[in-house]
Each structure stands twice: as structure tokens, then as C-alpha cells.
Design an enzyme around this catalytic site. Structure first.
Site, PDB file in Angstrom:
ATOM      1  N   ARG A  90      -7.055 -12.219 -26.568  1.00  0.00           N
ATOM      2  CA  ARG A  90      -6.618 -12.971 -27.740  1.00  0.00           C
ATOM      3  C   ARG A  90      -6.338 -14.414 -27.326  1.00  0.00           C
ATOM      4  O   ARG A  90      -5.622 -14.653 -26.349  1.00  0.00           O
ATOM      5  CB  ARG A  90      -5.352 -12.343 -28.330  1.00  0.00           C
ATOM      6  N   ARG A 129      -2.445 -10.399 -24.394  1.00  0.00           N
ATOM      7  CA  ARG A 129      -1.663 -11.505 -24.981  1.00  0.00           C
ATOM      8  C   ARG A 129      -1.685 -12.675 -23.998  1.00  0.00           C
ATOM      9  O   ARG A 129      -0.845 -12.750 -23.097  1.00  0.00           O
ATOM     10  CB  ARG A 129      -0.220 -11.050 -25.223  1.00  0.00           C
ATOM     11  N   HIS A 145       0.818  -1.217   0.000  1.00  0.00           N
ATOM     12  CA  HIS A 145       0.000   0.000   0.000  1.00  0.00           C
ATOM     13  C   HIS A 145       0.846   1.258   0.000  1.00  0.00           C
ATOM     14  O   HIS A 145       0.491   2.263  -0.615  1.00  0.00           O
ATOM     15  CB  HIS A 145      -0.955  -0.012   1.193  1.00  0.00           C
ATOM     16  N   ASN A 189       2.559  -5.973 -36.716  1.00  0.00           N
ATOM     17  CA  ASN A 189       3.861  -6.615 -36.525  1.00  0.00           C
ATOM     18  C   ASN A 189       4.017  -7.804 -37.467  1.00  0.00           C
ATOM     19  O   ASN A 189       5.023  -7.943 -38.166  1.00  0.00           O
ATOM     20  CB  ASN A 189       4.024  -7.103 -35.079  1.00  0.00           C
ATOM     21  N   ASP A 190       2.981  -8.650 -37.491  1.00  0.00           N
ATOM     22  CA  ASP A 190       3.044  -9.801 -38.381  1.00  0.00           C
ATOM     23  C   ASP A 190       2.643  -9.427 -39.802  1.00  0.00           C
ATOM     24  O   ASP A 190       3.223  -9.934 -40.763  1.00  0.00           O
ATOM     25  CB  ASP A 190       2.151 -10.933 -37.851  1.00  0.00           C
ATOM     26  N   CYS A 211      -3.592  -3.160 -33.133  1.00  0.00           N
ATOM     27  CA  CYS A 211      -2.859  -3.470 -31.907  1.00  0.00           C
ATOM     28  C   CYS A 211      -1.387  -3.770 -32.174  1.00  0.00           C
ATOM     29  O   CYS A 211      -0.644  -4.098 -31.253  1.00  0.00           O
ATOM     30  CB  CYS A 211      -3.519  -4.625 -31.160  1.00  0.00           C
ATOM     31  N   GLU A 225      -3.518 -10.099 -39.675  1.00  0.00           N
ATOM     32  CA  GLU A 225      -2.059 -10.021 -39.646  1.00  0.00           C
ATOM     33  C   GLU A 225      -1.414 -10.882 -40.737  1.00  0.00           C
ATOM     34  O   GLU A 225      -0.199 -11.004 -40.809  1.00  0.00           O
ATOM     35  CB  GLU A 225      -1.519 -10.394 -38.254  1.00  0.00           C
ATOM     36  N   ARG A 232      10.589 -10.901 -38.758  1.00  0.00           N
ATOM     37  CA  ARG A 232      10.622  -9.787 -37.795  1.00  0.00           C
ATOM     38  C   ARG A 232      11.680  -9.960 -36.706  1.00  0.00           C
ATOM     39  O   ARG A 232      11.973  -9.036 -35.959  1.00  0.00           O
ATOM     40  CB  ARG A 232       9.232  -9.557 -37.178  1.00  0.00           C
TER      41      ARG A 232
END
Ligand code: PEP
Ligand code: MG
Length: 571
Positions: free
Chosen positions: A333, A297, A190, A455-456, A503, A432, A466
């Protein structure tokens, strides 16, 4: 230099003040006669009453600007102080074991603290500090002298302590205390949470090295990296003074943007979401102004362990995220393993081209036992928040239909078992793979939303691995081929009335923000720390400008020109 855990960003430069812990000691005195027993119980009731008054005063004087966390903690203290179990246990010790009230409270609190400290959950373990806190408050109010003397501190004080109670942190006078460092504590204690919300620079979990700090030592506290410099040289001080100014300016910007919507100067609203891996990330995402998560993810839950997580374990994980999202949407996902994300316990055979191989939805459609377990866990968690399901690596319509058959089986199983879940849960896919992008018009008929994984998409469109350092310059999201695909996917989503977000990393590239807005993108998901920067770009530009950038870029024939142009217009 001492290194701890930086829990509250900022740089503090000041003098050390060593805070001694209030000592509590058992007296060993026993109570024998009846009247004395009644007096001990009365003393306890009075001390609890006084403690409740003190905490209520703290609540009344609590500043909204300090964030809701402190208030929630104080309210939890009221609950603990009112807990009949504590009174029952104390009374039991006084009646049955003839202990005096001081010793009874010390023992009951110590037992409760041990119980919390032994809990599995890190967050619950950290709650031991709250029990200790109310225990110390009751003990202080048992003593005839009552109130502990109030400290006054010189300006620019940095508190050095073994540990700090939540109350210590909440009532810390920030006009003179600029930071603190503790020997104990963790990210979720805390003291750390309150420091963050009150903007006090803090480093916790420093270990025993901290005991070498002496009163009045000059300290530099780096609340980001967790570094503490003791009596640094002149040059280090100058460097950190500059860093402190930078930090202050950045924090001001972040603060000013947190609760502001992302909206262009001519009123077009944009959703900024966070890419996350767990419930903690969701919490940080709120602090940075995310409106939910555009990508959870889930494979990270499956990595770094030696067996698949069970349905229950997964359910608890997704539920924690759903609860932390506080009603905001989270796109979950489904498993995206293989390629660059192997699982040691899954024994996937080595492949010549892992990125083109047995991975993600391909594994899930082959091993439906793994897939259905995950889908059931996500569905069960959907009863606790606004979850959406997203399938990765979709290349064609058949894969979506096959995934939906497994999903329907999972739904049927839950139905039969009478387990509740969100029956209107939305289903989407990652775009993707180039074939998915080019057939976006067909795929849009099958789902509620698209999320563009640049990205892909970039690696498959350009045939550039990549992960391969050697060809990293060829990995180029500004390539007109990639941009045309993105633009087409957005158009097709709009034409078919389904939602579309992004994303992949391009969503967090500030130079690309206006171009993407011009393409019609209204939902960007990225690492939470990028949100303020992207919001800043959106809030300072008009759609007319974004459209103009889009027109110009789409007429260019190569990425070198596009990149230079985007850099120039975003200066
Ligand atoms: C992507 O491919 O753009 C994406 C967001 O997914 P990942 O980086 O996890 O492959
Ligand atoms: Mg991907």
C-alpha cells in the site's frame, strides 16, 4: 524474576543446568622450522575435514519435522568450512607470522566474528555466531583428544548458557531438554530461529541477571513474554502448569493447521493473508500459514525517523519483504500518512478534522515527488517477488487516474534507465470511503483488485471517529449500512471480474467470517496471529451454512440483533 526476549512460545517448567562455554586460549607458541610449518597446515586441513564430516552427519540425521531452518544453517556451515579465504588467512598467519595453527585459527575466526558483528544489518550481525561455531568446531578437532564428551541430561532440563551456538541448538536432545535461556542473543540469532522451529521454549538476551541462576534451581520459562521465574512459589507453579497446558493445546492446533489450506467442508477455497509492516512480519506470517500479504503498511517505514527514506532505502525495504514472501503475493500500500499517522519531519499543519483532511493519496497526488520516489522503489523491488501496488483513501475515479499517471511516469523513468521491474504488476485500491464503495461498479473498471478497509469504511460510514474513546460503542462494523456497502463492493468486484479482499479488522473477527464468506469474500488479510483461528472456522463449516447466515443477517434491521445472532451461530 528475570526478563529476556521470548523467542519461542511455550511454557517450560524444569531444573536449571548451567552449560559452561568451551574455552579457547592462545598458546603464544611460535613455529620456526619449515617442516613444522607444513605439519601445522596439515593439522588444519585434517581438522576442517573432520569438521565437514561432523556437519554432514548432522545434516544426514536432520529431521525434516524440525523445519528447514536448521538444515539451511548446517549447509551454511559447510560453505563456511569450505571457504578458501579462511584457509588462506590461517596459512598466512602460520607462514608469515609463525603462529601455531591453534592461535592462527583463534585469530582468524575472531577477526571474522568482529567483521560480522560490526555489520549494519541485524540479521548479518547475528551470523557472527555461525562463524564462531565453525571456529570452535575446527579448534575442537585440532586437539589430540578430539571429540568433546557428550552430555547426558536429566528429564525436564532447562539449559542456562552465556550463548548457544547454532550447532548446540540443532543437536539439542529434546527428549530431556525442554527449554533454554541465554545471557546474550536476540530475536534473529540462529539459536532463537532453531528453537522456534524445533518447538523448544526459549528466552534469549537475559543479560547478567541470568548469572545468578544456580544449577538445579527450579525455573519457569515463558517463551512468549520472556519472563523467567527462579524458584517460584507453589501457587505460581500451579498457575503456570495450567498456562502450559493451554499453550500446548493451542500450539497443537496451530501446528495442525499451518500447512492445511483454508477450505470449507464443501470444498470452497479461501485465501488467508497477513497484514504486515516489514520483512520480519512476513517471516512470522509464513509460520502461521499465511499465503502472502494482503496489506503491507508502508507508512511505518516513514515513521519514527527524522527524514523521508530515500528511493534506495525504500527499495531495500520492499525488496527484503518481496524476498521473504518467497514468491507469494504481497500487496504494497502506498503512503497512508496524515489522520492518525503524522510524520514529525513533514510538518503537516494541524487540521480541524485530520481524518477528513490532507492525508494518504491526497498528499501523494499533491506531492508527486514523494509519491514517484515510493512508486519507483516498489517497482524496482517487484523484480524480486510478486508485489502488487495499492492506493489508499480513494474517493473517486479521478484520483485513480491521477495516481496511474504518476505510476506511468515512474515506469517510464525505470524504462529509460534500463532498470528491470515486473511489467505485469497489478494495481488496486482500498475501498474505505463510502463514495468509493457506492461507486464500486465504476472504480472496478479502473483497477485489477479491491481491498476493503473496514476500519476506515466503518468510521466514515457511521461518522464515528475511530480514535475517540468516548464514542467507541458507536463504532460498529455490524451496522446494516456498513454491511450493505461491503456486500455491494464484493458483488461489483465479481461482476467486473476483478479480485476483492478485505484487510480491515473485520477480516480477523471470527464471528464475521461465515457472514463474509456468504457475501462471496474469498480473500481475508489480517494480523498473522489470527490466521489459525479464522482458518479453523472456515475448515469446520460449509458454504450452505455461510449463505444461510448471510441471508438471515441481511434481513435484520439492527446491529444488536446481528451481533447476538452471529455470536450464537459461531458458538
Ligand atoms: C482500514 O482502514 O481498514 C485499513 C486496513 O487501513 P488502516 O487501518 O491502516 O487505516
Ligand atoms: Mg484505512
Amino acid at each position: 524474576m528475570i526478563t529476556g526476549i521470548g523467542v519461542s512460545a511455550g511454557i517450560a517448567i524444569g531444573r536449571a543446568y548451567l552449560l559452561k562455554k568451551q574455552e579457547t586460549a592462545l598458546t603464544g607458541l611460535t613455529i620456526t622450522d619449515e617442516a613444522a610449518i607444513a605439519t601445522e597446515i596439515e593439522k588444519f586441513d585434517k581438522a576442517v575435514e573432520l569438521s565437514l564430516i561432523e556437519v554432514n552427519i548432522l545434516i544426514d540425521s536432520y529431521h525434516e519435522a524440525n523445519g528447514s531452518e536448521g538444515l539451511e544453517i548446517l549447509e551454511a556451515h559447510i560453505e563456511l568450512l569450505s571457504d578458501p579465504q579462511i584457509k588462506e588467512d590461517v596459512a598466512e598467519k602460520i607462514f608469515a607470522e609463525k603462529k601455531n595453527v591453534n592461535d592462527a585459527v583463534i585469530e582468524v575466526i575472531a577477526d571474522a566474528v568482529t567483521m560480522f558483528k560490526n555489520m549494519e544489518d541485524e540479521y548479518m550481525r547475528a551470523r557472527a555466531a555461525d562463524v564462531e561455531d565453525i571456529g570452535n568446531r575446527i579448534l575442537k578437532n585440532l586437539s589430540p583428544t578430539g571429540k568433546a564428551p557428550a552430555h547426558t541430561y536429566p528429564p525436564d532440563t532447562i539449559i542456562i548458557a552465556d550463548d548457544l551456538s547454532p550447532s548446540d541448538t540443532i543437536s539439542m536432545d529434546t527428549t530431556c531438554i525442554i527449554g533454554f535461556a541465554t545471557r546474550a542473543g536476540g530475536k534473529t540469532s540462529h539459536a532463537a530461529i532453531i528453537a522456534k522451529s524445533r518447538g523448544i521454549t526459549a528466552v534469549v538476551g537475559c543479560g547478567n541477571l541470568l548469572t545468578e541462576v544456580k544449577n538445579n534451581d527450579l525455573l519457569i520459562l515463558d517463551g512468549q513474554s520472556g519472563a523467567i521465574m527462579v524458584n517460584p512459589d507453589e501457587q505460581t507453579i500451579i498457575t503456570y502448569q495450567a498456562k502450559r497446558e493451554e499453550c500446548q493445546a493451542h500450539n497443537l492446533l496451530l501446528k495442525s493447521l499451518k500447512d492445511k489450506p483454508a477450505i470449507t467442508t464443501d470444498g470452497i477455497a479461501v485465501k488467508l493473508l497477513a497484514n504486515i509492516a516489514n520483512a520480519d512480519d512476513m517471516e512470522q506470517a509464513h509460520d502461521l500459514g499465511a499465503e502472502g500479504s494482503g496489506l503491507l503498511r508502508t507508512e511505518l517505514l516513514f515513521m519514527g525517523r527524522d527524514a523521508f527514506p530515500s528511493e534506495d532505502e525504500q527499495f531495500e525495504f520492499y525488496k527484503a519483504v518481496a524476498l521473504k514472501a518467497k514468491g507469494k503475493p504481497v500487496i504494497v500500500r502506498t503512503l497512508d500518512i496524515g489522520g492518525d499517522k503524522p510524520l514529525p519531519y513533514f510538518n503537516l499543519p494541524a487540521e480541524q478534522n485530520p481524518f477528513l483532511g490532507y492525508r494518504a493519496i491526497r498528499i501523494c497526488l499533491d506531492r508527486t515527488d514523494i509519491f514517484i520516489t515510493q512508486l519507483k522503489a516498489i517497482l524496482r523491488a517487484s523484480a524480486f517477488g510478486k508485489l502488487k501496488i495499492m492506493f489508499p483513501m480513494i474517493a473517486n475515479v479521478q484520483e485513480i487516474r491521477a495516481a496511474k499517471i504518476v505510476l506511468n511516469e515512474a515506469i517510464e523513468d525505470l524504462h529509460k534507465a534500463g532498470i528491470s521491474f515486473d511489467k505485469t504488476i497489478e494495481i488496486g485500491i482500498m475501498i474505505e470511503i463510502p463514495s468509493a464503495a457506492i461507486t464500486a461498479d465504476l472504480l472496478a473498471k479502473e483497477v485489477d483488485f479491491f481491498s476493503i478497509g473496514t476500519n476506515d469504511l466503518c468510521q466514515y460510514t457511521l461518522a464515528v471517529d475511530r480514535m475517540n474513546e468516548k464514542i467507541k460503542d458507536l463504532y460498529d462494523p455490524y451496522n446494516p449500512g456498513v454491511l450493505r456497502l461491503i456486500s455491494y463492493v464484493i458483488d461489483q468486484a465479481h461482476k467486473n471480474n476483478i479480485e476483492v479482499g478485505m484487510c480491515g479488522e473485520l477480516a480477523s473477527d471470527a464471528n464475521a467470517t461465515l457472514l463474509l464468506l456468504g457475501m462471496g469474500l474469498r480473500e481475508f488479510s489480517m494480523s498473522a496471529t489470527s490466521i489459525p483461528t479464522i482458518k479453523n472456522t472456515i475448515n469446520n463449516n460449509a458454504m450452505g451454512f455461510a449463505n444461510q447466515i448471510y441471508e438471515r443477517v441481511m434481513a435484520m434491521d439492527n446491529s444488536t440483533t446481528i451481533s447476538a445472532y452471529l455470536k450464537e451461530v459461531n458458538k
